[in-house]
Design an enzyme around this catalytic site. Structure first.
Site, PDB file in Angstrom:
ATOM      1  N   ARG A  58      -0.423  -8.958  13.181  1.00 45.68           N
ATOM      2  CA  ARG A  58      -0.948  -7.938  12.259  1.00 45.68           C
ATOM      3  C   ARG A  58      -1.748  -8.591  11.136  1.00 45.68           C
ATOM      4  O   ARG A  58      -2.776  -8.059  10.708  1.00 45.68           O
ATOM      5  CB  ARG A  58       0.211  -7.097  11.693  1.00 45.68           C
ATOM      6  CG  ARG A  58       0.758  -6.125  12.726  1.00 45.68           C
ATOM      7  CD  ARG A  58       2.151  -5.647  12.388  1.00 45.68           C
ATOM      8  NE  ARG A  58       2.245  -4.950  11.135  1.00 45.68           N
ATOM      9  CZ  ARG A  58       3.381  -4.761  10.462  1.00 45.68           C
ATOM     10  NH1 ARG A  58       4.521  -5.251  10.932  1.00 45.68           N
ATOM     11  NH2 ARG A  58       3.381  -4.110   9.333  1.00 45.68           N
TER      12      ARG A  58
ATOM     13  N   ARG B 209      -9.834   1.151   8.211  1.00 46.38           N
ATOM     14  CA  ARG B 209      -9.354  -0.178   8.542  1.00 46.38           C
ATOM     15  C   ARG B 209     -10.373  -0.983   9.329  1.00 46.38           C
ATOM     16  O   ARG B 209     -10.108  -2.111   9.723  1.00 46.38           O
ATOM     17  CB  ARG B 209      -8.131  -0.017   9.407  1.00 46.38           C
ATOM     18  CG  ARG B 209      -6.961  -0.819   8.923  1.00 46.38           C
ATOM     19  CD  ARG B 209      -5.781  -0.178   9.570  1.00 46.38           C
ATOM     20  NE  ARG B 209      -4.667  -1.019   9.638  1.00 46.38           N
ATOM     21  CZ  ARG B 209      -3.492  -0.651   9.119  1.00 46.38           C
ATOM     22  NH1 ARG B 209      -3.370   0.441   8.431  1.00 46.38           N
ATOM     23  NH2 ARG B 209      -2.481  -1.418   9.291  1.00 46.38           N
TER      24      ARG B 209
ATOM     25  N   ARG C  78      11.292  -0.985  10.848  1.00 40.50           N
ATOM     26  CA  ARG C  78      10.157  -0.575  11.671  1.00 40.50           C
ATOM     27  C   ARG C  78      10.054  -1.484  12.890  1.00 40.50           C
ATOM     28  O   ARG C  78      10.260  -2.695  12.776  1.00 40.50           O
ATOM     29  CB  ARG C  78       8.862  -0.668  10.841  1.00 40.50           C
ATOM     30  CG  ARG C  78       8.383   0.680  10.375  1.00 40.50           C
ATOM     31  CD  ARG C  78       7.246   0.588   9.417  1.00 40.50           C
ATOM     32  NE  ARG C  78       6.077  -0.133   9.916  1.00 40.50           N
ATOM     33  CZ  ARG C  78       4.954  -0.250   9.237  1.00 40.50           C
ATOM     34  NH1 ARG C  78       4.845   0.323   8.055  1.00 40.50           N
ATOM     35  NH2 ARG C  78       3.947  -0.929   9.738  1.00 40.50           N
TER      36      ARG C  78
ATOM     37  N   LYS D  43       0.832  -1.217   0.000  1.00 44.54           N
ATOM     38  CA  LYS D  43       0.000   0.000   0.000  1.00 44.54           C
ATOM     39  C   LYS D  43       0.866   1.266   0.000  1.00 44.54           C
ATOM     40  O   LYS D  43       0.657   2.170  -0.800  1.00 44.54           O
ATOM     41  CB  LYS D  43      -0.917   0.026   1.244  1.00 44.54           C
ATOM     42  CG  LYS D  43      -1.827  -1.185   1.367  1.00 44.54           C
ATOM     43  CD  LYS D  43      -2.677  -1.138   2.626  1.00 44.54           C
ATOM     44  CE  LYS D  43      -1.923  -1.215   3.925  1.00 44.54           C
ATOM     45  NZ  LYS D  43      -1.187  -2.477   4.156  1.00 44.54           N
TER      46      LYS D  43
ATOM     47  N   ARG E 111      12.009  -5.183   5.248  1.00 51.21           N
ATOM     48  CA  ARG E 111      11.708  -3.782   4.897  1.00 51.21           C
ATOM     49  C   ARG E 111      12.640  -2.808   5.622  1.00 51.21           C
ATOM     50  O   ARG E 111      12.934  -2.962   6.803  1.00 51.21           O
ATOM     51  CB  ARG E 111      10.262  -3.436   5.254  1.00 51.21           C
ATOM     52  CG  ARG E 111       9.973  -1.947   5.085  1.00 51.21           C
ATOM     53  CD  ARG E 111       8.519  -1.593   5.131  1.00 51.21           C
ATOM     54  NE  ARG E 111       7.832  -2.147   6.280  1.00 51.21           N
ATOM     55  CZ  ARG E 111       6.516  -2.187   6.403  1.00 51.21           C
ATOM     56  NH1 ARG E 111       5.752  -1.727   5.436  1.00 51.21           N
ATOM     57  NH2 ARG E 111       5.961  -2.702   7.480  1.00 51.21           N
TER      58      ARG E 111
HETATM   59  P1  AP5 Z   1       4.865  -1.576   1.871  1.00 46.31           P
HETATM   60  O1  AP5 Z   1       4.499  -0.789   0.681  1.00 46.31           O
HETATM   61  O2  AP5 Z   1       5.559  -0.893   2.985  1.00 46.31           O
HETATM   62  O3  AP5 Z   1       3.600  -2.408   2.402  1.00 46.31           O
HETATM   63  P2  AP5 Z   1       2.284  -1.905   3.133  1.00 46.31           P
HETATM   64  O4  AP5 Z   1       1.130  -2.595   2.525  1.00 46.31           O
HETATM   65  O5  AP5 Z   1       2.252  -0.403   3.166  1.00 46.31           O
HETATM   66  O6  AP5 Z   1       2.573  -2.538   4.558  1.00 46.31           O
HETATM   67  P3  AP5 Z   1       2.533  -1.932   6.022  1.00 46.31           P
HETATM   68  O7  AP5 Z   1       3.292  -2.877   6.896  1.00 46.31           O
HETATM   69  O8  AP5 Z   1       2.979  -0.487   6.048  1.00 46.31           O
HETATM   70  O9  AP5 Z   1       1.043  -2.020   6.342  1.00 46.31           O
HETATM   71  P4  AP5 Z   1       0.433  -2.014   7.713  1.00 46.31           P
HETATM   72  O10 AP5 Z   1      -0.980  -1.875   7.357  1.00 46.31           O
HETATM   73  O11 AP5 Z   1       0.780  -3.145   8.601  1.00 46.31           O
HETATM   74  O12 AP5 Z   1       1.155  -0.761   8.445  1.00 46.31           O
HETATM   75  P5  AP5 Z   1       0.693   0.727   8.729  1.00 46.31           P
HETATM   76  O13 AP5 Z   1       1.901   1.564   8.754  1.00 46.31           O
HETATM   77  O14 AP5 Z   1      -0.445   1.127   7.869  1.00 46.31           O
HETATM   78  O15 AP5 Z   1       5.770  -2.800   1.352  1.00 46.31           O
HETATM   79  C1  AP5 Z   1       6.309  -3.754   2.258  1.00 46.31           C
HETATM   80  C2  AP5 Z   1       7.625  -4.282   1.693  1.00 46.31           C
HETATM   81  O16 AP5 Z   1       7.362  -5.036   0.506  1.00 46.31           O
HETATM   82  C3  AP5 Z   1       8.642  -3.206   1.321  1.00 46.31           C
HETATM   83  O17 AP5 Z   1       9.916  -3.663   1.667  1.00 46.31           O
HETATM   84  C4  AP5 Z   1       8.495  -3.094  -0.220  1.00 46.31           C
HETATM   85  O18 AP5 Z   1       9.718  -2.734  -0.829  1.00 46.31           O
HETATM   86  C5  AP5 Z   1       8.077  -4.500  -0.593  1.00 46.31           C
HETATM   87  N1  AP5 Z   1       7.146  -4.573  -1.742  1.00 46.31           N
HETATM   88  C6  AP5 Z   1       6.029  -3.813  -1.918  1.00 46.31           C
HETATM   89  N2  AP5 Z   1       5.375  -4.191  -3.042  1.00 46.31           N
HETATM   90  C7  AP5 Z   1       6.100  -5.204  -3.571  1.00 46.31           C
HETATM   91  C8  AP5 Z   1       5.933  -6.016  -4.735  1.00 46.31           C
HETATM   92  N3  AP5 Z   1       4.892  -5.857  -5.573  1.00 46.31           N
HETATM   93  N4  AP5 Z   1       6.864  -6.968  -4.979  1.00 46.31           N
HETATM   94  C9  AP5 Z   1       7.923  -7.147  -4.127  1.00 46.31           C
HETATM   95  N5  AP5 Z   1       8.133  -6.397  -3.018  1.00 46.31           N
HETATM   96  C10 AP5 Z   1       7.223  -5.448  -2.745  1.00 46.31           C
HETATM   97  O19 AP5 Z   1       0.092   0.580  10.203  1.00 46.31           O
HETATM   98  C11 AP5 Z   1       0.929   0.262  11.292  1.00 46.31           C
HETATM   99  C12 AP5 Z   1       0.098   0.188  12.564  1.00 46.31           C
HETATM  100  O20 AP5 Z   1      -0.509   1.480  12.805  1.00 46.31           O
HETATM  101  C13 AP5 Z   1      -1.073  -0.794  12.544  1.00 46.31           C
HETATM  102  O21 AP5 Z   1      -0.669  -2.088  12.925  1.00 46.31           O
HETATM  103  C14 AP5 Z   1      -2.025  -0.151  13.571  1.00 46.31           C
HETATM  104  O22 AP5 Z   1      -1.607  -0.441  14.894  1.00 46.31           O
HETATM  105  C15 AP5 Z   1      -1.823   1.340  13.333  1.00 46.31           C
HETATM  106  N6  AP5 Z   1      -2.785   1.869  12.345  1.00 46.31           N
HETATM  107  C16 AP5 Z   1      -2.496   2.390  11.118  1.00 46.31           C
HETATM  108  N7  AP5 Z   1      -3.628   2.778  10.499  1.00 46.31           N
HETATM  109  C17 AP5 Z   1      -4.643   2.506  11.348  1.00 46.31           C
HETATM  110  C18 AP5 Z   1      -6.060   2.659  11.272  1.00 46.31           C
HETATM  111  N8  AP5 Z   1      -6.665   3.178  10.182  1.00 46.31           N
HETATM  112  N9  AP5 Z   1      -6.802   2.254  12.334  1.00 46.31           N
HETATM  113  C19 AP5 Z   1      -6.233   1.742  13.443  1.00 46.31           C
HETATM  114  N10 AP5 Z   1      -4.900   1.546  13.582  1.00 46.31           N
HETATM  115  C20 AP5 Z   1      -4.115   1.942  12.539  1.00 46.31           C
END
Ligand code: AP5
Length: 230
Positions: free
Chosen positions: A174, A91, A163, A16, A130
């Protein structure tokens, strides 16, 4: 003119953040990442940052009240007047219902799930490998998307970090949280007729192309609640 609003859904590690960062320039609208905003609040030790930290450290979701509040404030800023990309929000169904109340007549909404298989995400070491820039939030991977200079951000030159929630035990939690609390949004947005899926296991540039193809269709319009737009 209505805003262009793109919601990216998907498993942790589906891509994402990577995709939002790539397409924001093409669409000329900002990326709004609730994860990045929460990490910034934690780094700045704000009151809701302290509350969010315990949840994020456990792989659980932060309360709807906190997240709805930061998104509502963010989308009022002038850079969102033409639209925005939501990465990591909504979410929960409750967040999605709250977000609908912020939509205006004529807004164009596309919801795209970046589909991914959790076993393959782990095999590809997407989260364990990552690396992230603490300065500009650029995303790398030590196995598959390496920076030009070891551990240094190509964009802003800061040292890259892992991270704190990219730990094997938390990753499983997660994934579970995603399945139980976020996956129901697929049905929610299917019912509204604005849902699409792309294959997040394809190479990054192919996923970007699929997303842009969907957005360019420009035919998905979701009316706000007040206009009865189901
Ligand atoms: P990346 O693009 O970073 O993946 P992502 O889908 O953004 O994964 P996240 O871990 O950031 O999602 P998340 O939902 O757990 O975390 P968030 O920060 O939102 O890619 C990942 C890796 O894969 C990278 O190394 C990249 O290079 C590689 N990659 C990407 N695409 C690829 C491909 N096609 N092929 C090969 N490699 C690829 O949330 C963190 C925490 O915050 C949550 O756990 C929660 O506690 C809180 N939080 C955030 N939003 C909310 C909400 N709305 N409500 C409640 N709590 C929330």
């Amino acid at each position: 003119m209505g805003r262009k609003i793109l919601i990216l859904l998907g498993h942790p590690g589906a891509g994402k953040g990577t995709q939002a960062r790539l397409i924001r320039h093409r669409l000329q609208i900002p990326q709004i990442s609730t994860g990045d905003m929460l990490r910034e609040a934690i780094a700045n030790k704000t009151p809701f940052g302290c509350e969010a930290k315990s949840k994020m450290d456990a792989g659980e979701l932060v309360s709807d009240a906190i997240v709805n509040g930061i998104v509502a404030d963010r989308i009022k800023r002038p850079d969102c007047n033409k639209g925005f990309i939501l990465d990591g929000y909504p979410r929960t169904v409750s967040q999605a219902e709250t977000f609908r109340t912020h939509m205006n007549d004529g807004d164009h909404l596309s919801v795209i799930e970046i589909g991914a298989d959790s076993d393959r995400l782990r095999k590809e070491k997407r989260l364990i490998g990552r690396l992230m820039c603490p300065g500009c939030s650029e995303i790398y991977n030590q196995y598959s998307r390496v920076p030009q200079n070891d551990q240094i951000c190509d964009v802003c030159g800061k040292g890259l970090v892992h991270r704190s929630d990219d730990r094997e035990d938390l990753i499983l939690e997660r994934f579970r949280t995603y399945r139980e609390e976020t996956y129901p949004l697929v049905q929610f947005y299917q019912n509204l007729g604005v849902y699409h899926q792309v294959d997040g296991m394809k190479p990054i540039h192919e996923v970007t192309k699929e997303i842009l193809d969907i957005v360019d269709q420009k035919k998905k319009v979701l009316m706000p609640v007040a206009n009865g737009g189901k």
